[in-house]
Motif scaffolding. Sequence first.
Motif, PDB file in Angstrom:
ATOM      1  N   GLN A  54     113.825 -49.870 -77.605  1.00  0.00           N
ATOM      2  CA  GLN A  54     112.861 -48.770 -77.499  1.00  0.00           C
ATOM      3  C   GLN A  54     112.866 -47.896 -78.750  1.00  0.00           C
ATOM      4  OE1 GLN A  54     114.058 -46.833 -73.802  1.00  0.00           O
ATOM      5  NE2 GLN A  54     112.078 -47.403 -72.939  1.00  0.00           N
ATOM      6  N   HIS A  71     118.500 -52.080 -74.294  1.00  0.00           N
ATOM      7  CA  HIS A  71     117.112 -51.679 -74.041  1.00  0.00           C
ATOM      8  C   HIS A  71     116.754 -50.420 -74.834  1.00  0.00           C
ATOM      9  CE1 HIS A  71     113.388 -51.111 -71.844  1.00  0.00           C
ATOM     10  NE2 HIS A  71     113.777 -49.895 -71.511  1.00  0.00           N
ATOM     11  N   ASP A  81     116.074 -58.224 -81.297  1.00  0.00           N
ATOM     12  CA  ASP A  81     115.999 -58.064 -79.847  1.00  0.00           C
ATOM     13  C   ASP A  81     116.837 -59.108 -79.121  1.00  0.00           C
ATOM     14  OD1 ASP A  81     114.132 -59.949 -80.763  1.00  0.00           O
ATOM     15  OD2 ASP A  81     112.782 -59.617 -79.065  1.00  0.00           O
ATOM     16  N   HIS A 125     109.962 -36.638 -75.790  1.00  0.00           N
ATOM     17  CA  HIS A 125     111.142 -37.405 -75.380  1.00  0.00           C
ATOM     18  C   HIS A 125     112.242 -36.464 -74.900  1.00  0.00           C
ATOM     19  CE1 HIS A 125     109.461 -40.222 -78.606  1.00  0.00           C
ATOM     20  NE2 HIS A 125     109.218 -40.798 -77.444  1.00  0.00           N
ATOM     21  N   ARG A 185     113.282 -48.915 -81.605  1.00  0.00           N
ATOM     22  CA  ARG A 185     112.766 -49.770 -82.680  1.00  0.00           C
ATOM     23  C   ARG A 185     113.842 -50.156 -83.695  1.00  0.00           C
ATOM     24  NH1 ARG A 185     107.073 -46.533 -83.397  1.00  0.00           N
ATOM     25  NH2 ARG A 185     106.383 -46.871 -81.277  1.00  0.00           N
TER      26      ARG A 185
END
Length: 137
Positions: A46, A42, A79, A123, A48
């Motif tokens: 996220q 995941h 993905d 972030h 990319r």
Amino acid sequence: MADPCIILNELAQELRPMPQGIEWFEGLSTEEQTNTLRLLSHFCVQARATAEDGPESIRRAGLRATHTPAVLITRGRIDQQLGEIAGLTPHNERLKSFRLLIAVLAVADERRRRRFCSDGCGHAWHRLSVDTPKTSA
């Protein structure tokens, strides 16, 4: 136990040595390892990650191109392949998957920092420091 999200980001940012990360990962139950690999997958999405990240990630992870996770990362949609890698079940494949997914996260996040976060960002995982506690679980 230290927050897995922090540990994984410290490993990807080389703030925590990989041998310590491997020791931590191997100390997890099978279910916790599976959840950790899914979380890493995941994180890679996220950040990319792209199919082009595969070869550099394989190199950084120290895998041979013939290892199952390395073969998967170079085939098909990234993905979907990240999910396949996270779903590998034999113990030796989980450990290779862990090393590879950390490397994919590192490559993708480095690019993301350069492109989108070079002038600062919100972030929290980009504000980790060497002073972050290095606890083993």
